[in-house]
Design a protein around this motif. Structure first.
Motif, mmCIF file in Angstrom:
data_model
loop_
_atom_site.group_PDB
_atom_site.id
_atom_site.type_symbol
_atom_site.label_atom_id
_atom_site.label_comp_id
_atom_site.label_asym_id
_atom_site.label_seq_id
_atom_site.Cartn_x
_atom_site.Cartn_y
_atom_site.Cartn_z
ATOM 1 N N VAL A 67 -23.789 48.861 -23.623
ATOM 2 C CA VAL A 67 -23.490 50.041 -22.808
ATOM 3 C C VAL A 67 -24.686 50.976 -22.834
ATOM 4 C CG1 VAL A 67 -20.985 49.906 -23.032
ATOM 5 C CG2 VAL A 67 -22.305 51.182 -24.727
ATOM 6 N N TRP A 68 -24.863 51.664 -21.745
ATOM 7 C CA TRP A 68 -26.012 52.537 -21.552
ATOM 8 C C TRP A 68 -25.549 53.975 -21.399
ATOM 9 C CZ3 TRP A 68 -31.037 50.662 -21.397
ATOM 10 C CH2 TRP A 68 -31.156 49.273 -21.429
ATOM 11 N N ASP A 69 -26.367 54.890 -21.893
ATOM 12 C CA ASP A 69 -26.062 56.309 -21.781
ATOM 13 C C ASP A 69 -27.358 57.075 -21.572
ATOM 14 O OD1 ASP A 69 -24.483 58.564 -21.674
ATOM 15 O OD2 ASP A 69 -24.115 58.663 -23.820
ATOM 16 N N LEU A 70 -27.219 58.267 -21.027
ATOM 17 C CA LEU A 70 -28.375 59.125 -20.798
ATOM 18 C C LEU A 70 -28.844 59.742 -22.103
ATOM 19 C CD1 LEU A 70 -27.117 61.112 -17.693
ATOM 20 C CD2 LEU A 70 -28.683 59.179 -17.716
ATOM 21 N N ASN A 71 -30.133 59.907 -22.239
ATOM 22 C CA ASN A 71 -30.702 60.700 -23.316
ATOM 23 C C ASN A 71 -30.924 62.086 -22.710
ATOM 24 O OD1 ASN A 71 -32.263 61.985 -25.213
ATOM 25 N ND2 ASN A 71 -33.570 60.208 -25.617
ATOM 26 N N ARG A 72 -29.907 62.921 -22.808
ATOM 27 C CA ARG A 72 -29.903 64.207 -22.103
ATOM 28 C C ARG A 72 -31.036 65.133 -22.536
ATOM 29 N NH1 ARG A 72 -25.353 63.814 -19.111
ATOM 30 N NH2 ARG A 72 -23.752 62.457 -19.932
ATOM 31 N N LYS A 73 -31.395 65.108 -23.802
ATOM 32 C CA LYS A 73 -32.509 65.959 -24.261
ATOM 33 C C LYS A 73 -33.809 65.522 -23.599
ATOM 34 C CE LYS A 73 -30.631 67.293 -28.714
ATOM 35 N NZ LYS A 73 -30.759 67.207 -30.162
ATOM 36 N N ARG A 74 -34.020 64.231 -23.556
ATOM 37 C CA ARG A 74 -35.251 63.708 -22.941
ATOM 38 C C ARG A 74 -35.261 63.976 -21.429
ATOM 39 N NH1 ARG A 74 -40.011 61.346 -25.112
ATOM 40 N NH2 ARG A 74 -40.952 60.278 -23.371
ATOM 41 N N LEU A 75 -34.092 63.853 -20.783
ATOM 42 C CA LEU A 75 -34.003 64.152 -19.355
ATOM 43 C C LEU A 75 -34.301 65.624 -19.078
ATOM 44 C CD1 LEU A 75 -30.925 62.083 -18.213
ATOM 45 C CD2 LEU A 75 -33.241 61.905 -17.320
ATOM 46 N N GLU A 76 -33.804 66.499 -19.932
ATOM 47 C CA GLU A 76 -34.070 67.934 -19.752
ATOM 48 C C GLU A 76 -35.561 68.219 -19.914
ATOM 49 O OE1 GLU A 76 -33.827 71.737 -18.760
ATOM 50 O OE2 GLU A 76 -32.215 70.287 -18.526
ATOM 51 N N LYS A 77 -36.182 67.555 -20.888
ATOM 52 C CA LYS A 77 -37.628 67.728 -21.083
ATOM 53 C C LYS A 77 -38.399 67.235 -19.852
ATOM 54 C CE LYS A 77 -41.170 66.946 -24.538
ATOM 55 N NZ LYS A 77 -41.486 66.371 -25.846
ATOM 56 N N ALA A 78 -37.979 66.096 -19.297
ATOM 57 C CA ALA A 78 -38.631 65.562 -18.093
ATOM 58 C C ALA A 78 -38.426 66.508 -16.914
ATOM 59 C CB ALA A 78 -38.080 64.176 -17.766
ATOM 60 N N LYS A 79 -37.227 67.074 -16.789
ATOM 61 C CA LYS A 79 -36.946 68.020 -15.715
ATOM 62 C C LYS A 79 -37.823 69.261 -15.834
ATOM 63 C CE LYS A 79 -33.333 70.853 -13.641
ATOM 64 N NZ LYS A 79 -34.209 72.014 -13.571
ATOM 65 N N GLN A 80 -37.966 69.767 -17.050
ATOM 66 C CA GLN A 80 -38.820 70.938 -17.251
ATOM 67 C C GLN A 80 -40.266 70.624 -16.859
ATOM 68 O OE1 GLN A 80 -38.213 71.985 -21.356
ATOM 69 N NE2 GLN A 80 -36.184 72.839 -20.971
ATOM 70 N N TYR A 81 -40.739 69.447 -17.218
ATOM 71 C CA TYR A 81 -42.099 69.045 -16.862
ATOM 72 C C TYR A 81 -42.241 68.942 -15.343
ATOM 73 C CZ TYR A 81 -46.311 66.260 -16.393
ATOM 74 O OH TYR A 81 -47.537 65.801 -16.008
ATOM 75 N N LEU A 82 -41.265 68.300 -14.688
ATOM 76 C CA LEU A 82 -41.328 68.173 -13.230
ATOM 77 C C LEU A 82 -41.225 69.530 -12.548
ATOM 78 C CD1 LEU A 82 -39.198 64.952 -12.757
ATOM 79 C CD2 LEU A 82 -41.671 65.182 -12.460
ATOM 80 N N ASP A 83 -40.414 70.444 -13.097
ATOM 81 C CA ASP A 83 -40.344 71.805 -12.553
ATOM 82 C C ASP A 83 -41.710 72.485 -12.651
ATOM 83 O OD1 ASP A 83 -37.654 71.553 -11.942
ATOM 84 O OD2 ASP A 83 -36.966 72.676 -13.707
ATOM 85 N N HIS A 84 -42.391 72.274 -13.770
ATOM 86 C CA HIS A 84 -43.729 72.855 -13.971
ATOM 87 C C HIS A 84 -44.719 72.293 -12.943
ATOM 88 C CE1 HIS A 84 -47.207 74.430 -16.096
ATOM 89 N NE2 HIS A 84 -47.721 73.215 -16.081
ATOM 90 N N ILE A 85 -44.697 70.982 -12.764
ATOM 91 C CA ILE A 85 -45.587 70.338 -11.778
ATOM 92 C C ILE A 85 -45.238 70.810 -10.367
ATOM 93 C CG2 ILE A 85 -46.260 68.122 -10.759
ATOM 94 C CD1 ILE A 85 -47.384 68.650 -13.592
ATOM 95 N N ALA A 86 -43.944 70.925 -10.063
ATOM 96 C CA ALA A 86 -43.528 71.395 -8.738
ATOM 97 C C ALA A 86 -44.045 72.806 -8.479
ATOM 98 C CB ALA A 86 -41.995 71.352 -8.618
ATOM 99 N N ALA A 87 -43.991 73.661 -9.516
ATOM 100 C CA ALA A 87 -44.494 75.026 -9.362
ATOM 101 C C ALA A 87 -45.994 75.016 -9.083
ATOM 102 C CB ALA A 87 -44.177 75.848 -10.611
ATOM 103 N N GLN A 88 -46.730 74.137 -9.752
ATOM 104 C CA GLN A 88 -48.168 74.037 -9.503
ATOM 105 C C GLN A 88 -48.437 73.604 -8.060
ATOM 106 O OE1 GLN A 88 -49.373 71.339 -12.638
ATOM 107 N NE2 GLN A 88 -50.011 73.032 -13.951
ATOM 108 N N TRP A 89 -47.685 72.624 -7.571
ATOM 109 C CA TRP A 89 -47.864 72.171 -6.192
ATOM 110 C C TRP A 89 -47.488 73.272 -5.213
ATOM 111 C CZ3 TRP A 89 -50.587 68.449 -4.148
ATOM 112 C CH2 TRP A 89 -50.934 67.352 -4.938
ATOM 113 N N ASP A 90 -46.405 74.003 -5.505
ATOM 114 C CA ASP A 90 -46.012 75.113 -4.635
ATOM 115 C C ASP A 90 -47.106 76.173 -4.585
ATOM 116 O OD1 ASP A 90 -43.606 73.902 -4.051
ATOM 117 O OD2 ASP A 90 -42.432 75.134 -5.440
ATOM 118 N N ASP A 91 -47.695 76.482 -5.734
ATOM 119 C CA ASP A 91 -48.781 77.468 -5.776
ATOM 120 C C ASP A 91 -49.989 76.983 -4.989
ATOM 121 O OD1 ASP A 91 -47.188 79.090 -7.383
ATOM 122 O OD2 ASP A 91 -48.208 78.536 -9.252
#
Length: 108
Positions: A67-91
């Motif tokens: 059975v498979w499950d999400l690693n929610r902490k790691r997903l949140e860290k990835a989301k924060q990183y992608l949010d940071h990159i998205a902000a850089q692209w928006d700027d």
């Protein structure tokens, strides 16, 4: 432009009200994950292994099943990183827009 717009582009579309998102009720087998998707179990297995290699999902044995499950902490860290990159692209896009508008103003 806001960084939330860039991150929002990465979000999946909202699920129908009667749909239960995968992993909402906890770990799932590959069979359960593939039900109703039109995607083969082999393809889902390959994707889960790729996500597992980067720590976004994890698996455990439950009887004969894996059975498979999400690693929610790691997903949140990835989301924060992608949010940071998205902000850089928006700027960067905003700076480009301002530059182009300045050049247009100079040409008039």
């Amino acid at each position: 432009m806001s960084s939330k717009r860039g991150a929002a582009a990465l979000q999946p579309p909202p699920a129908p009200p009667d749909a239960v998102p995968p992993f909402a009720a906890g770990p799932l087998s590959i069979t359960r994950l593939s039900e109703g998707t039109g995607v083969t179990r082999q393809a889902i297995t390959r994707h889960l292994h790729a996500l597992g290699r980067v720590g976004l999902v994890r698996h455990a044995r439950r009887g004969r099943e894996r059975v498979w499950d999400l690693n929610r902490k790691r997903l949140e860290k990835a989301k924060q990183y992608l949010d940071h990159i998205a902000a850089q692209w928006d700027d960067a896009a905003e700076r480009l827009r301002a530059f182009v508008e300045d050049k247009r103003g100079e040409q008039r």
